[in-house]
Structure formats: C-alpha cells, structure tokens
Design an enzyme around this catalytic site. Structure first.
Site, PDB file in Angstrom:
ATOM      1  N   TYR A  13       0.824  -1.204   0.000  1.00 38.82           N
ATOM      2  CA  TYR A  13       0.000   0.000   0.000  1.00 38.82           C
ATOM      3  C   TYR A  13       0.859   1.256   0.000  1.00 38.82           C
ATOM      4  CZ  TYR A  13      -4.098  -2.872   0.935  1.00 38.82           C
ATOM      5  OH  TYR A  13      -5.101  -3.795   0.841  1.00 38.82           O
TER       6      TYR A  13
ATOM      7  N   LYS B 269       3.280 -15.632   2.923  1.00 39.54           N
ATOM      8  CA  LYS B 269       3.298 -16.401   1.674  1.00 39.54           C
ATOM      9  C   LYS B 269       4.771 -16.670   1.383  1.00 39.54           C
ATOM     10  CE  LYS B 269       1.360 -18.161  -2.004  1.00 39.54           C
ATOM     11  NZ  LYS B 269       0.497 -19.356  -1.964  1.00 39.54           N
TER      12      LYS B 269
ATOM     13  N   ASP C  94      -3.084 -18.306   1.857  1.00 40.04           N
ATOM     14  CA  ASP C  94      -4.185 -19.005   1.176  1.00 40.04           C
ATOM     15  C   ASP C  94      -4.785 -20.061   2.103  1.00 40.04           C
ATOM     16  OD1 ASP C  94      -1.670 -20.176   0.894  1.00 40.04           O
ATOM     17  OD2 ASP C  94      -1.867 -20.620  -1.243  1.00 40.04           O
TER      18      ASP C  94
ATOM     19  N   ASP D 118      -5.655  -6.772   5.288  1.00 36.73           N
ATOM     20  CA  ASP D 118      -6.831  -6.079   4.766  1.00 36.73           C
ATOM     21  C   ASP D 118      -7.879  -7.102   4.336  1.00 36.73           C
ATOM     22  OD1 ASP D 118      -8.519  -4.117   3.832  1.00 36.73           O
ATOM     23  OD2 ASP D 118      -7.467  -3.873   1.916  1.00 36.73           O
TER      24      ASP D 118
ATOM     25  N   ASP E 249     -11.564  -8.547   6.494  1.00 40.40           N
ATOM     26  CA  ASP E 249     -12.923  -8.496   5.939  1.00 40.40           C
ATOM     27  C   ASP E 249     -13.569  -9.875   6.046  1.00 40.40           C
ATOM     28  OD1 ASP E 249     -12.665  -5.811   5.219  1.00 40.40           O
ATOM     29  OD2 ASP E 249     -13.665  -6.122   3.298  1.00 40.40           O
TER      30      ASP E 249
HETATM   31  C1  IPM Z   1      -9.632  -0.822   5.565  1.00 40.44           C
HETATM   32  C2  IPM Z   1     -10.047  -0.188   4.274  1.00 40.44           C
HETATM   33  C3  IPM Z   1      -8.906   0.662   3.773  1.00 40.44           C
HETATM   34  C4  IPM Z   1      -7.706  -0.240   3.578  1.00 40.44           C
HETATM   35  C5  IPM Z   1      -9.180   1.433   2.491  1.00 40.44           C
HETATM   36  C6  IPM Z   1     -10.440   2.254   2.598  1.00 40.44           C
HETATM   37  C7  IPM Z   1      -8.003   2.284   2.100  1.00 40.44           C
HETATM   38  O1  IPM Z   1     -10.402  -1.147   3.339  1.00 40.44           O
HETATM   39  O2  IPM Z   1      -9.439  -0.102   6.546  1.00 40.44           O
HETATM   40  O3  IPM Z   1      -9.484  -2.037   5.604  1.00 40.44           O
HETATM   41  O4  IPM Z   1      -7.639  -0.945   2.576  1.00 40.44           O
HETATM   42  O5  IPM Z   1      -6.852  -0.240   4.430  1.00 40.44           O
HETATM   43 MN    MN Z   2     -10.224  -3.158   4.010  1.00 37.31          MN
END
Ligand code: IPM
Ligand code: MN
Length: 353
Positions: free
Chosen positions: A142, A187, A219, A243, A247
């Site tokens: 990033y 990885k 993975d 990230d 999620d």
């Molecule tokens: C998170 C979000 C952010 C990230 C985005 C909005 C830049 O998805 O906090 O996980 O990818 O870090």
């Molecule tokens: Mn995110």
C-alpha cells in the site's frame, strides 16, 4: 483522567454513528469523573468537498494534539466509479495512518451469541470463535514504490526488519495476554518479503517461550478461518493480507456492524469501526452504532480504563439482550430502533448503572 479526543466523523453514516460514540463516551466520563473534550475535524469526501484534501493539515494537527482519535468512516460513491479521480477519500485514511505512524491495526473477530444465526457459517463452527487479527498498517504494497502507466503498472511489497520486528512484538504481546497462540500469516513459499517475516519471527519466538508460534500461508489461513475459526487466537500479518483477511473475519462472525478496531503506533491512536461509510443509509437513522460504541470501549481500554471499557461492553450486551437493535440485526417482529435510539439507550444504561 483528562482526555482530548479528535472526532473524525467522515462520510455517509459516519456523522450519525460518531454522534452516538461521543454521547456514550460522554456518559462514561460523567459517571467516572473524567474530563473529556472533543474537537471535530474534516476527513474523507467531506474534506475533499470542503478543502480539496481528504486529510487536511488542520485535521492532522488536531489529531496530533489529541490523546486519541475517534474515527467513523470515509468513502463516497461519486469517487468509486471514477478511476481518474485525482483525490479519493480513502487516501485520507492512508495519509492519516502514515502521518500518525499507526503501524498496528488491531481487529478483533468476536461472535455474539444472539447473532450467531447471522453468520454464513454453521453455528457449531463459529460459536465461541474469538481471535484478533493484527494487521501491519503502514508498510508493504500500500505504501511501497509504485508506477502507474497505461501498459505497465506495479506496486512494491517492501518490508524492513524494524518494521517486521515492531509488528511481531505487538503480536506477541497480545498473545501473552490471551491464549498464548500466535499465527504468523505469510506467503513465504513465494514472496521474499514473507521470508523476511518468517525469519524475524523465528528469531523472536524464543523470547516468548510460553507462546506457541505457528506459520501459515495466507491461502491456507483464509480457508482455515472458514473451516475452523476457533483455531486462531492472535494472527499477525502484513498490510495487504490483513486487509483481506479482516474483511473475511468480520463476516464470519455475522456481526460486521458490531466490530471495532484500533490502530496504534508512534502517534495518536485511532479507534474506528471496521465497517465502511454505507452511503445508501446516510441520514436515514438506520445504521448500527455498536461498532463505533465498541470502538469507544477499545479507546477506554487503551488508556487502561478497564472498568469503564467493561461497562460500555456490558451496556452493548444489555441492548442486544433487550432487543434494542437496529433493523439489520433485529429479531422477527421486534421493534426497529434507530441509530440514535440505540445510542441513547446505551448512554442511559451507563448513566443509570
Ligand atoms: C480498511 C479499508 C482501507 C484499507 C481502504 C479504505 C483504504 O479497506 O481499513 O481495511 O484498505 O486499508
Ligand atoms: Mn479493508
């Protein structure tokens, strides 16, 4: 205790949930005799619209002067479908993390018994799952060198030893306070950066003899999280993997709207829900404020205000128990409470206690 809080409400449902976070924190402060002051600052699309910058210098200054940042959400659909937009709300979030040195993102994955049925996983698999994902937040792809051409583009996944050491240290410290099981997700069968992570972790492991350290390819980890979420206690991983896995973690619990997070490092720590700005719900008073309110609990715990943090958690549990819930988690036939009503109920509970 005196606490100066920077309030970054951002976009979409941000301002509505922010208001409830502030109201709960104020109730806690009154009850326990703490002095809390607030300063609001612009960020995200709201800041782009106002001053052309998603994390303006003034906001940075307000964050730096504060003891903690209570952050809500950023993002606006008008930027999502425009790949040539010069500035994006999300850049504000990345800038904030980088400028405040927030290298550790702590995201708990926790289940709430009364919401288990919302999980896409079978009850018996997910019940009792309780782990923390520690995501490195200011390095890797990033932030690495990038090039973006019409026919060629790249992002660089670079990590230095000190960056890896400091985040693994956070991982080990959490593991020591919990069930003493650290899973380093990488990885290393493909990526040089991952092999550095693994090497550093293997060197550090003997310093924490009580902690069982295991290594898992990303993975495989993504699969294991679905098949056996209770396997994990503390997971530590690089920015990109973290990230994605967080999620995944947030939805297996069935409680996406309930999960808070903390980002800590060298500068002012930030506490925020893991969900986004849900622009479609903006202004409708239907967004769940619980993740924001639980971020307040994490904020209090960060300052070692354990009793205060525990009371916020108790109040949240009590609201769920009493079916004082926003529509997306309300039980069949239950009354639908709004963002404000849930927040108020919790603040009142705290005052009454
Ligand atoms: C998170 C979000 C952010 C990230 C985005 C909005 C830049 O998805 O906090 O996980 O990818 O870090
Ligand atoms: Mn995110």
């Amino acid at each position: 205790m005196n606490l100066k809080i920077a309030v970054l409400a951002g976009d979409g449902i941000g301002p509505e949930i922010s208001e409830q976070g502030v109201s709960v924190l104020t109730a806690v402060a009154e009850k326990f005799g703490h002095q809390v002051s607030y300063k609001s600052a612009l960020c995200g699309a709201a800041a782009i619209d106002a001053v052309g910058d998603p994390f303006p210098e003034e906001t940075f200054n307000i964050c730096q002067e504060a003891d903690a940042v209570l952050f809500s959400a950023v993002g606006d659909p008008k930027f999502d479908n425009n790949p040539s937009a010069k500035v994006r709300p999300e850049q504000g979030l990345l800038a904030m993390r980088k400028k405040l040195g927030l290298f550790a993102n702590i995201r708990p994955v926790q289940t709430f018994d009364c919401l288990i049925h919302k999980s896409p996983l079978k009850d018996e698999l997910v019940r009792g799952a309780d782990f923390i994902c520690i995501r490195e937040l200011t390095g890797g792809m990033y932030f690495g060198e990038k090039r973006e051409g019409d026919d060629m583009a790249y992002d660089t996944n670079k990590y230095t030893r000190p960056e890896v050491e400091r985040i693994l240290k956070v991982g080990y410290e959490y593991a020591m306070r919990r069930r003493k099981h650290l899973t380093v997700v990488d990885k290393a069968n493909v990526l040089a950066s991952s092999r550095l992570w693994r090497k550093v972790a293997q060197e550090m492991a003997p310093q924490y003899p009580e902690v069982q350290t295991d290594f898992m390819y990303v993975d495989n980890a993504s699969m294991r999280m679905i098949q056996e979420p209770r396997f994990f206690d503390v997971m530590v991983t690089e920015n990109t993997f973290g990230d994605i896995l967080t999620d995944e973690g947030s939805c297996i619990s069935g409680s996406m709207g309930l999960l808070p997070s903390a980002s800590t490092g060298t500068g002012t720590p930030v506490f925020e829900p893991i969900h986004g700005s849900w622009p479609q719900a903006k202004g409708l008073n239907i967004a769940n404020p619980l993740a924001q309110i639980l971020s307040v609990a994490m904020l209090l715990e960060y300052f070692d205000l354990k009793e205060e943090g525990a009371l916020v958690r108790e109040a949240v549990d009590a609201s769920l128990e009493a079916n004082v819930r926003t529509p997306e988690i309300q039980v069949e036939g239950g009354a639908k409470y709004g963002t404000r009503e849930v927040g108020q109920w919790i603040a009142d509970y705290i005052r009454r206690k």
